[in-house]
Design an enzyme around this catalytic site. Structure first.
Site, PDB file in Angstrom:
ATOM      1  N   ASP A   1       0.816  -1.000  -0.090  1.00 47.61           N
ATOM      2  CA  ASP A   1       0.009  -0.112  -0.171  1.00 47.61           C
ATOM      3  C   ASP A   1       0.863   1.298   0.149  1.00 47.61           C
ATOM      4  OD1 ASP A   1       0.723  -0.062   2.586  1.00 47.61           O
ATOM      5  OD2 ASP A   1      -1.015   0.225   3.476  1.00 47.61           O
ATOM      6  N   SER A   2       2.161   1.039  -0.049  1.00 45.38           N
ATOM      7  CA  SER A   2       3.110   2.090  -0.235  1.00 45.38           C
ATOM      8  C   SER A   2       2.916   2.707  -1.706  1.00 45.38           C
ATOM      9  CB  SER A   2       4.684   1.573  -0.078  1.00 45.38           C
ATOM     10  OG  SER A   2       4.797   0.390  -0.713  1.00 45.38           O
TER      11      SER A   2
ATOM     12  N   ASP B   1      -1.129  -6.312  -0.314  1.00 44.41           N
ATOM     13  CA  ASP B   1      -1.310  -5.723   0.901  1.00 44.41           C
ATOM     14  C   ASP B   1      -2.712  -5.009   1.056  1.00 44.41           C
ATOM     15  OD1 ASP B   1      -0.219  -4.463   3.026  1.00 44.41           O
ATOM     16  OD2 ASP B   1       0.988  -3.071   2.059  1.00 44.41           O
TER      17      ASP B   1
ATOM     18  N   LYS C   1      -1.441  -9.287   2.820  1.00 44.20           N
ATOM     19  CA  LYS C   1      -0.673  -9.107   4.084  1.00 44.20           C
ATOM     20  C   LYS C   1      -1.468  -8.084   4.836  1.00 44.20           C
ATOM     21  CE  LYS C   1       2.705  -5.649   3.882  1.00 44.20           C
ATOM     22  NZ  LYS C   1       2.056  -4.750   5.149  1.00 44.20           N
TER      23      LYS C   1
ATOM     24  N   GLU D   1      -1.765  -5.710   8.344  1.00 38.73           N
ATOM     25  CA  GLU D   1      -1.197  -4.915   9.615  1.00 38.73           C
ATOM     26  C   GLU D   1      -1.838  -4.971  10.754  1.00 38.73           C
ATOM     27  OE1 GLU D   1      -0.221  -0.851   8.741  1.00 38.73           O
ATOM     28  OE2 GLU D   1       0.441  -1.081   6.786  1.00 38.73           O
TER      29      GLU D   1
ATOM     30  N   GLU E   1       8.557  -3.968  10.825  1.00 37.49           N
ATOM     31  CA  GLU E   1       9.093  -2.750  10.371  1.00 37.49           C
ATOM     32  C   GLU E   1       9.627  -1.708  11.276  1.00 37.49           C
ATOM     33  OE1 GLU E   1       6.258  -0.883   7.421  1.00 37.49           O
ATOM     34  OE2 GLU E   1       7.497   1.020   7.326  1.00 37.49           O
TER      35      GLU E   1
HETATM   36  O1  KIV Z   1       3.424  -1.191   1.687  1.00 36.39           O
HETATM   37  C1  KIV Z   1       4.314  -1.543   1.816  1.00 36.39           C
HETATM   38  O2  KIV Z   1       5.407  -1.201   1.046  1.00 36.39           O
HETATM   39  C2  KIV Z   1       5.005  -2.201   2.985  1.00 36.39           C
HETATM   40  C3  KIV Z   1       6.402  -2.536   3.166  1.00 36.39           C
HETATM   41  C4  KIV Z   1       7.240  -1.444   3.513  1.00 36.39           C
HETATM   42  C5  KIV Z   1       6.609  -3.585   3.970  1.00 36.39           C
HETATM   43  O3  KIV Z   1       4.096  -2.698   3.906  1.00 36.39           O
END
Ligand code: KIV
Length: 284
Positions: free
Chosen positions: A46-47, A85, A114, A116, A184
């Protein structure tokens, strides 16, 4: 020819003490390049909110936007394990809603999701997804979707108490079926301690040298995103500078008529040129 990386292979790599490599990707061609280079895990992070869409935080990105990136990356990947994510708001409201959105990512070609956090709710969601055949990668330590509660980009587990808390949550996530954990921005000692006490692999980002693997944001690795580069990221090339130079050369060549050259054009046969009525009329 390429053996597809599965969650079991990733777990086996920890047992065999092989370091696991992971990077983010958000588009087809980048996924192809890093897959062919041999990366084991590609995270559609989600970056993307920040490095692709220019949002100030990861909170703004939607399921619709993440779905487009996930489909593109899945199409470009043959060997690596593709992890999508779960964006903010896609799993917080209910197990039912989280499951529905996780299923969408699998339908779009992701091999895992993924998530969080390590609350009881997230542990329950992880258990539900894994029993429904959706592999889950957990994410603890600094969790950007919790930015408002954490109160800034702060290194986590500098104190033993928080290290124990993270380990405790990680053990519960492992028991719930998570196949790996992203850790992280955690002090190196805590990350090593957590990695040693888990049987699932710990993929660190800003978590020091002793995790089972490493993950970075591709734009940081390539030196492309310039708004902010975290201390833990390593720039392997300066793509920002290289793109800038290439574009300046292009502008110069167009302005000076150096581009396009004869090799870039499509010809018309002489006979066809003669048939052009406007040219013929002009001559008569
Ligand atoms: O969204 C992302 O790129 C991440 C990484 C920083 C692990 O969660």
């Amino acid at each position: 020819m390429h053996n597809k990386i599965t969650p079991d292979i990733v777990k086996k790599m920890k047992i065999e003490k092989q370091k696991i490599t992971a990077l983010t990707a958000y588009d087809y061609s980048t996924a192809q390049i890093i897959d062919e280079a041999g990366i084991e895990i590609i995270l559609v992070g989600d970056s993307a909110a920040m490095v692709v869409l220019g949002y100030p935080t990861t909170h703004e990105i939607t399921m619709t936007e993440m779905s487009i990136f996930t489909k593109a990356v899945a199409k470009g990947t043959k060997r690596a394990l593709v992890v999508a994510d779960m964006p903010f708001g896609s799993y917080q409201t209910s197990i039912k809603n989280g499951t529905k959105n996780a299923c969408k990512f699998i339908q779009y070609g992701a091999n895992a999701v993924k998530i969080e956090g390590g609350s009881n709710y997230i542990i329950e969601l992880t258990s539900h997804l894994t029993t429904q055949g959706i592999p889950v990668m957990s994410h603890l330590g600094f969790t950007p979707q919790f930015l408002n509660s954490i109160g800034g980009y702060k290194v986590q587990a500098k104190e033993s108490e928080q290290a124990e808390l993270i380990l405790n949550q990680a053990l519960k996530l492992e028991q719930a079926g998570a196949f790996a954990l992203v850790l992280e921005m955690v002090s190196e000692y805590a990350a090593e301690y957590i990695s040693e006490h888990l049987s699932i692999p710990v993929i660190g980002i800003g978590a020091g040298r002793y995790c089972d693997g490493q993950i970075l944001v591709i734009d940081d690795v390539l030196g492309k995103y310039k708004d902010f580069t975290p201390k833990f990221a390593k720039k392997y090339i300066n793509l920002n500078e290289m793109i800038g130079t290439a574009v300046k050369n292009y502008i110069y060549e167009v302005k000076t008529r150096a581009f396009p050259e004869k090799t870039h054009i499509f010809e018309m046969q002489e006979i066809e040129k003669e048939k052009l009525t406007y040219a013929n009329n002009k001559e008569s």
